[in-house]
Design an enzyme around this catalytic site. Structure first.
Site, short mmCIF file in Angstrom:
data_model
loop_
_atom_site.label_atom_id
_atom_site.label_comp_id
_atom_site.label_asym_id
_atom_site.label_seq_id
_atom_site.Cartn_x
_atom_site.Cartn_y
_atom_site.Cartn_z
N ASP A 10 86.27 -52.91 42.82
CA ASP A 10 87.35 -53.88 43.03
C ASP A 10 88.49 -53.23 43.81
O ASP A 10 89.59 -53.01 43.29
CB ASP A 10 87.83 -54.43 41.68
N LYS A 32 78.79 -52.60 42.52
CA LYS A 32 78.96 -54.03 42.77
C LYS A 32 80.01 -54.24 43.85
O LYS A 32 81.14 -53.75 43.75
CB LYS A 32 79.39 -54.77 41.50
N ASP A 59 77.75 -59.26 44.91
CA ASP A 59 78.25 -60.28 43.98
C ASP A 59 79.12 -61.30 44.73
O ASP A 59 80.34 -61.30 44.60
CB ASP A 59 79.06 -59.58 42.87
N LYS A 61 78.18 -64.75 44.70
CA LYS A 61 78.05 -66.02 43.97
C LYS A 61 77.85 -67.21 44.92
O LYS A 61 78.60 -68.18 44.88
CB LYS A 61 79.27 -66.25 43.08
N PHE A 62 76.82 -67.14 45.74
CA PHE A 62 76.58 -68.20 46.72
C PHE A 62 76.43 -69.56 46.03
O PHE A 62 75.75 -69.69 45.01
CB PHE A 62 75.32 -67.89 47.53
N ASP A 64 76.28 -73.55 47.67
CA ASP A 64 76.41 -74.48 48.79
C ASP A 64 75.15 -75.34 48.81
O ASP A 64 74.35 -75.30 47.87
CB ASP A 64 76.59 -73.71 50.11
N ILE A 65 74.94 -76.09 49.88
CA ILE A 65 73.73 -76.89 49.98
C ILE A 65 72.53 -75.94 50.08
O ILE A 65 72.67 -74.80 50.54
CB ILE A 65 73.78 -77.86 51.17
N PRO A 66 71.34 -76.37 49.66
CA PRO A 66 70.19 -75.47 49.62
C PRO A 66 69.90 -74.75 50.92
O PRO A 66 69.62 -73.54 50.92
CB PRO A 66 69.04 -76.40 49.22
N THR A 118 83.08 -64.97 32.66
CA THR A 118 83.62 -64.40 31.43
C THR A 118 85.12 -64.60 31.29
O THR A 118 85.70 -64.32 30.24
CB THR A 118 83.30 -62.90 31.32
N ARG A 179 83.98 -53.46 28.11
CA ARG A 179 85.11 -52.56 27.97
C ARG A 179 84.81 -51.51 26.90
O ARG A 179 84.49 -51.88 25.76
CB ARG A 179 86.37 -53.34 27.54
N GLY A 208 84.38 -52.22 35.49
CA GLY A 208 85.28 -51.97 36.61
C GLY A 208 86.40 -51.01 36.28
O GLY A 208 86.25 -49.79 36.36
N ARG A 209 87.53 -51.56 35.90
CA ARG A 209 88.75 -50.78 35.76
C ARG A 209 88.66 -49.57 34.82
O ARG A 209 89.27 -48.54 35.12
CB ARG A 209 89.90 -51.70 35.33
#
Length: 232
Positions: A10, A32, A59, A61-62, A64-66, A118, A179, A208-209
């Protein structure tokens, strides 16, 4: 056995991300690349990370239309990524189109579906007109993803046990919101420690962090990996 930890890069740009990655052993984690970093650095950064020996989870996260999702998944597969994702809420036709597009690629990455973020709780879902609880909605969307031929889903570790029971051992469960016990929760609402997440049935842990903001990220990774090795 390869590491179950996926480190979330990130960062705002390639310079910061690559400086951080230089401090990691590719054998100790996967990486990621999310929206911010991808928009800032583009596919060249992904190819650089792959070239350095890292398995990369794209990552984005697509959703849209197929036809559009199929096209972009085919292009993304060409970057040599280990895994990518689509929103399961995009529906059966979209997920099947993505699956078919990846199968036609020279190198086939894993394809997983995003269930319930999440950062969302019951009140957030209700605001979207969804009456199911986060756990119920996640299970519903995971069922669609499996029917569409996806390799697994992104879900909260709190839903992992129920998903593992329902979908078996081969279905991948990638869990963000992880975490270590000593870390701050941050903006995540449904969190779990690494060892508890694996016990619950998680396949891979997105962290991540607690790692990226540590002064000794490799040491943190080594500690987590050692903890998880005792569970396998």
């Amino acid at each position: 056995m390869s590491s179950r930890v996926i480190v979330a890069l990130d960062f705002a740009g390639a310079k910061e991300a690559l400086a951080f990655v230089e401090r990691l052993d590719p054998a100790s984690c996967k990486l990621k690349v999310g929206f911010e970093l991808y928009v800032a650095a583009g596919p060249a950064l992904v190819e650089t990370l792959v070239g350095r020996g890292f398995e990369v989870f794209l990552d984005l996260k697509f959703h849209d239309i197929p036809n559009t999702v199929a096209s972009v998944c085919h292009v993304a597969a060409g970057l040599g990524v280990w895994m990518m994702n689509v929103h399961a809420s995009g529906g059966m036709a979209m997920m099947r189109a993505a699956r078919e597009a990846i199968e036609q690629a020279e190198q086939q990455p894993l394809l997983i579906g995003v269930t319930v973020l999440t950062s969302m709780d019951q009140q957030d879902l209700a605001g979207l007109g969804i009456e199911r609880s986060p756990a119920e909605q996640a299970l519903f969307l995971a069922g669609l993803a499996r029917e569409a031929g996806l390799d697994g889903v992104v879900c909260s570790a709190q839903e992992a046990a129920a998903m593992r029971t329902r979908f078996g051992t081969e279905f991948l469960l990638v869990t963000p919101g992880i975490r270590p016990a000593t870390a701050e929760v941050g903006d995540q609402k449904r969190v779990m420690t690494p060892s508890d997440a694996i016990r619950a049935g998680a396949s891979h842990l997105v962290i991540g962090r607690p790692i990226t903001r540590s002064g000794q990220p490799q040491a943190v990774l080594d500690t987590i990996n050692a903890e998880l090795r005792d569970l396998t």
